[in-house]
Design an enzyme around this catalytic site. Structure first.
Site, mmCIF file in Angstrom:
data_model
loop_
_atom_site.group_PDB
_atom_site.id
_atom_site.type_symbol
_atom_site.label_atom_id
_atom_site.label_comp_id
_atom_site.label_asym_id
_atom_site.label_seq_id
_atom_site.Cartn_x
_atom_site.Cartn_y
_atom_site.Cartn_z
ATOM 1 C CE LYS A 30 0.570 -26.376 -10.842
ATOM 2 N NZ LYS A 30 1.981 -25.930 -10.954
ATOM 3 C CB SER A 39 3.323 -27.067 -14.375
ATOM 4 O OG SER A 39 3.599 -26.614 -13.056
ATOM 5 C CB SER A 94 5.466 -23.985 -12.619
ATOM 6 O OG SER A 94 6.161 -24.972 -13.337
#
EC number: 6.3.5.7
Length: 489
Positions: A78, A153, A177
């Site tokens: 990420k 997210s 997330s």
């Protein structure tokens, strides 16, 4: 061996160790998969194709190393985690040109274990969002239906794993997330106990809530990655100095769910839960019962208050963490400012998106002298009550089980104009972060109406990821596989 990207991480790792597959072959197969799928899902912000191939060739030349559990395995990360020499933007324009010179602790652990980092995944800006539509660069699309969101997210990470672009990805979980996008994309996501994994090198959103964890296609794969990234780091004062369990051994030691008490909180199964999610999750509970588990009722009475408490605490911490992005020290700088105040205002207005600005303003408001007691102090009190709720529940059960999301993946753009409705999508995940406890999301089926993945979450006691993984592994093996994502067939 063809279509390597369809293998589990454990399978490709073993094939690499036996030299049935070269590391370069694994990388090239994933890069070919990225070339085919990326135009349809937009899961990546930065691709390290040439560097990854060079690293794979170097590993092949040296030969397999049994001491490195991820030797030659292609993974992604990420974009909230710093990667030396590779851009790290946290999905924000204000960090568009930021190239860190150091690796985050978790990234460092991946490299030391022999993993090859293919690229950085798209995300909601500064991890603020539930759909990856808040990225400053592009929205990510769900591999099961490219007209729908992947969750957020960590939506880019979930989409990459589900699409077969990599064998694992690292995500971050501040309020769900990791677990929510894993649920919406049909993969496995583990949110560790707060302090289990060092946050060094993580671009902070809510410092008392953020935690880094693996996203994979199987529970076994999550256990392998978790064993790599967990551990003490003196550079993070909140990182626990305690031994890391042998998660693989924990999986091997459990063959059924006899003696396991699974708590079911009524608060997770009431109003707002879609019928197709409820049906799939209850079928998973029935499977757990058939495997020998005992299902017991538990109560988490402050679940309804977790949304307000979370957004007060997280926004307050975000307003402090993001104060550093002012156009002076690093990050986007407004062109030709009239004075210092103009530099501050324009740099932040131009560099930060609407949702980030909204949460900064909320956080600044609740921390102001006139409203601190009315909001932040009360939210902190609710947070303590939520932790007490979990402690009381675990007095009568070993794990808690419930849906991850009240609905399956929704159409792109459906909730972007209604932030409050978007916030409600995290109602079942927020309380766990406020309590600092671990949670595992695993796919349990496809919705009867939408045909989209449904996930269930197992919640555990502090630092008891081993139980979550072992229970989740047994349960997931008893459930029918989802198959390949329909949107990419």
């Amino acid at each position: 061996m063809s279509a390597l990207h369809t293998l589990s991480l454990a399978a490709i790792r073993d094939a690499l160790a036996r030299r049935e597959v070269r590391a370069e072959d694994a990388v090239l197969d994933c890069l070919a998969r990225i070339e085919t799928t990326e135009p349809r899902i937009d899961a990546l912000l930065h691709l390290r194709a040439e560097a990854a191939i060079e690293e794979a060739r170097a590993l092949d030349a040296a030969g397999p190393d049994a001491s490195r559990p991820l030797w030659g395995v292609p993974v992604t990360v990420k974009d909230a985690l710093t990667t030396a020499g590779t851009p790290t933007t946290a999905g924000s324009r204000i960090l568009e040109d930021f190239v860190p010179f150091y690796d985050a602790f978790a990234v460092q652990r991946l490299r030391e274990a022999g993993a090859i980092i293919l690229g950085k995944n798209n995300m909601d800006e500064f991890a603020m969002g539930s759909s990856t539509e808040n990225s400053a660069y592009k929205p990510t699309r769900n591999p099961w239906d490219t007209a729908r969101v992947p969750g957020g997210s960590s939506g880019g990470s979930a989409a990459s794993v589900a699409a077969g672009q990599c064998f694992a990805s690292l995500g971050t979980d501040t309020g769900g997330s990791i677990r929510q996008p894993a649920s919406l994309c049909g993969c496995v996501g583990l949110k560790p106990t707060y302090g289990r994994v060092s946050r060094y090198g993580l671009i902070a959103y809510g410092s008392s809530l953020d935690q880094i964890g693996p996203m994979t296609r199987t529970v076994e794969d999550a256990a392998i990655v978790m064993g790599v990234i967990a551990g003490h780091d003196k550079r993070d004062s909140t990182c626990a100095d305690r031994p890391v369990e042998d998660f693989a051994a924990a999986l091997a030691s459990r063959h059924d769910l006899a003696g396991v008490r699974i708590g079911v909180p009524a608060e997770f199964w009431g109003e707002g839960l879609s019928p197709e999610v409820a049906t799939s999750c209850r079928a998973a509970l029935d499977a757990a019962r058939d495997l020998g588990a005992t299902i017991v009722d538990v109560a988490l009475p402050h679940t309804p208050q977790s949304i307000a408490a979370y957004y007060i605490v997280a926004s307050a911490e975000a307003s402090s963490n993001l104060a550093r992005y002012d156009g002076v020290r690093y990050g986007k700088r407004a062109h030709a400012p009239e004075d210092l105040m103009d530099l501050y205002v324009r740099s932040r207005s131009e560099g930060l998106g609407d949702e980030v600005q909204r949460r900064i303003m909320l956080g600044t408001y609740v921390l102001s002298s006139g409203y601190y007691d009315a909001y932040y102090r009360k939210a902190a009190q609710v947070r303590r009550r939520i932790l007490e709720d979990y402690r009381n529940a675990f007095a009568t059960c070993d794990v808690i089980c419930g849906p991850v999301s009240p609905v399956t993946a929704w159409p792109l753009g459906a909730l972007t104009a209604d932030p409050l409705q978007m916030y409600l999508m995290d109602v079942f995940t927020l309380s766990l972060n406020l309590a600092g406890l671990p949670g595992l999301s695993l796919p349990v089926g496809l919705g009867t109406e939408s045909g989209m993945p449904v996930g269930i979450q197992l919640l555990g006691r502090s630092f008891d990821e081993a139980t979550l993984l072992s229970v989740g592994n047994v349960l997931s093996r008893a459930l029918p596989p989802l198959g390949s994502p329909a949107g990419l067939r």
